[in-house]
Write an enzyme that holds these catalytic residues in place. Structure first.
Site, mmCIF file in Angstrom:
data_model
loop_
_atom_site.group_PDB
_atom_site.id
_atom_site.type_symbol
_atom_site.label_atom_id
_atom_site.label_comp_id
_atom_site.label_asym_id
_atom_site.label_seq_id
_atom_site.Cartn_x
_atom_site.Cartn_y
_atom_site.Cartn_z
ATOM 1 N N CYS A 100 4.232 -7.155 2.709
ATOM 2 C CA CYS A 100 2.933 -6.960 2.602
ATOM 3 C C CYS A 100 2.663 -5.812 3.068
ATOM 4 O O CYS A 100 2.425 -5.391 4.387
ATOM 5 C CB CYS A 100 1.906 -8.171 3.125
ATOM 6 S SG CYS A 100 0.277 -7.540 2.945
ATOM 7 N N CYS A 149 -3.084 -3.308 -3.333
ATOM 8 C CA CYS A 149 -1.981 -3.911 -3.057
ATOM 9 C C CYS A 149 -0.992 -2.918 -2.430
ATOM 10 O O CYS A 149 -0.520 -2.084 -3.143
ATOM 11 C CB CYS A 149 -1.107 -4.567 -4.024
ATOM 12 S SG CYS A 149 0.542 -5.551 -3.677
HETATM 13 N N1 LIG Z 1 1.002 -10.934 -3.046
HETATM 14 C C1 LIG Z 1 2.104 -10.385 -2.676
HETATM 15 C C2 LIG Z 1 2.096 -10.279 -1.099
HETATM 16 C C3 LIG Z 1 1.127 -9.383 -0.655
HETATM 17 C C4 LIG Z 1 1.257 -7.969 -0.868
HETATM 18 C C5 LIG Z 1 0.360 -7.175 -0.139
HETATM 19 N N2 LIG Z 1 -1.314 -7.191 -0.623
HETATM 20 C C6 LIG Z 1 0.654 -5.512 -0.066
HETATM 21 O O1 LIG Z 1 -0.335 -4.976 0.407
HETATM 22 O O2 LIG Z 1 1.657 -5.277 -0.360
HETATM 23 C C7 LIG Z 1 3.276 -11.295 -3.095
HETATM 24 O O3 LIG Z 1 3.192 -12.438 -3.445
HETATM 25 O O4 LIG Z 1 4.382 -10.594 -3.161
#
Ligand SMILES: N[C@@H](CCC[C@H](N)C(=O)O)C(=O)O
Length: 322
Positions: A77, A226
């Site tokens: 993340c 993200c």
């Molecule tokens: N939902 C993603 C993991 C989280 C990613 C995050 N929000 C970021 O900032 O990179 C997954 O399941 O890969």
């Protein structure tokens, strides 16, 4: 049981941080999942996109585990790592730290403010791989680049990359949130193509080393931003010749803005330096009974209005850039 929490965000991708480094709560993974599903619920609890568990590490200065709001544990993340980086460096009284994550030990560093008076951290995102087996995505070739995935959409072309969590990226002229949501949901249903699910991002080139990215996150849904997706999108626009590794890419999103610098590696391949805010919102204590999670009580302790105020200025600036 009483648990201290810290509510945070990175580009309004929001997280609850639980410090298992300084506190021995004796949690097991079933309990971490239960905490995550309960506390991330935006209708009945605090609400967040995920929980960051900070733990001791025998390989690095500390360890970060991230749980998505649905209780699943992804590999990485990016926005969360900036927050973990701030928390860990403040705890250790340093300006940088190495953080153990599921697939790699990664550097985090306090750095110049991305905009007036913002707590800013940069994190090195990697390992990056285009090999389809690393996501995984079931495909007839070793990589999936700028390719239509007929089960997903008859006309959009996607590139698949692991950061090391799985991403597919498509470049479009206009981003429509309902389309991102529809395609993102579908991609996470077609398990014969993406057996472990995938994060889906739509990218719009804004010119002058700026892009806008919207992501449907695996295990969460549409988020404000993200970090790994914005890093992946910057990399892919560099590979397409839209942006250039020598120049930082400004990535705008629905929660503000970050900057990404693509690093070609000597041994081949890439890593991406992701720079952005690590903002604290409030702290508090939870009274949590694992046999009755719905009865959890939360007691607010401290708020950080100055940090929110500064962040709102960055957000307004980012909207102006659009
Ligand atoms: N939902 C993603 C993991 C989280 C990613 C995050 N929000 C970021 O900032 O990179 C997954 O399941 O890969």
């Amino acid at each position: 049981m009483k648990i201290d929490i810290l509510k945070t965000h990175g580009s309004y991708n929001d997280f609850i941080l639980i410090d298992e480094y300084s506190n021995d709560y004796g949690l097991n993974d079933e309990q971490r999942t239960s905490l995550t599903r309960t506390l991330c619920d935006r209708c009945h609890s605090i609400g967040a996109d995920g929980i960051l568990f900070i733990q001791k590490s025998d390989k690095a200065d500390a360890r970060m585990r991230i749980f998505n709001s649905d209780g699943t544990e992804p590999e990485m993340c990016g926005n969360g790592l900036r927050i973990a980086g701030r928390y860990i460096t403040e705890l250790l009284g340093t300006d940088n730290a190495v953080v153990e994550t599921q697939k790699a030990n990664l550097n985090v560093q306090k750095t110049d403010s991305i905009y007036e008076d913002i707590q800013t951290y940069e994190v090195l995102i990697g390992p990056v791989s285009f090999d389809v087996s690393t996501l995984p995505v079931i495909h007839s070739e070793n990589t999936l680049q700028n390719t239509v995935i007929p089960k997903l959409s008859p006309d959009l072309s996607f590139t698949a990359v692991s950061m090391p969590n799985p991403h597919i990226i498509t470049l479009v002229n206009e981003i429509r949130e309902n389309q991102v949501a529809k395609i993102g949901k579908k991609a996470n249903e077609i398990k014969d193509v993406f057996p472990k699910g995938v994060n889906v991002s739509f990218v719009k080139d804004l010119g002058d080393s700026k892009i806008f990215v919207q992501t449907y996150e695996r295990g969460v849904g549409i988020t404000n931003s993200c970090g790994t997706a914005m890093s992946a999108s910057s990399l892919i626009t560099c590979l397409l010749g839209i942006n250039h590794p020598e120049k930082e890419v400004t990535v705008l999103n629905n929660g503000g803005m970050v900057r990404c610098k693509v690093n070609p590696l000597e041994q081949g391949g890439y890593s991406v330096l992701l720079r952005g805010n690590a903002t604290y919102v409030f702290t508090g204590t939870l009274d949590f009974d694992f046999s009755q999670p719905e009865k959890a009580e939360f007691y607010l302790e401290e708020e950080f209005p100055q940090e929110e105020e500064s962040y709102l200025k960055l957000e307004a600036y980012a909207k102006n850039v659009l």
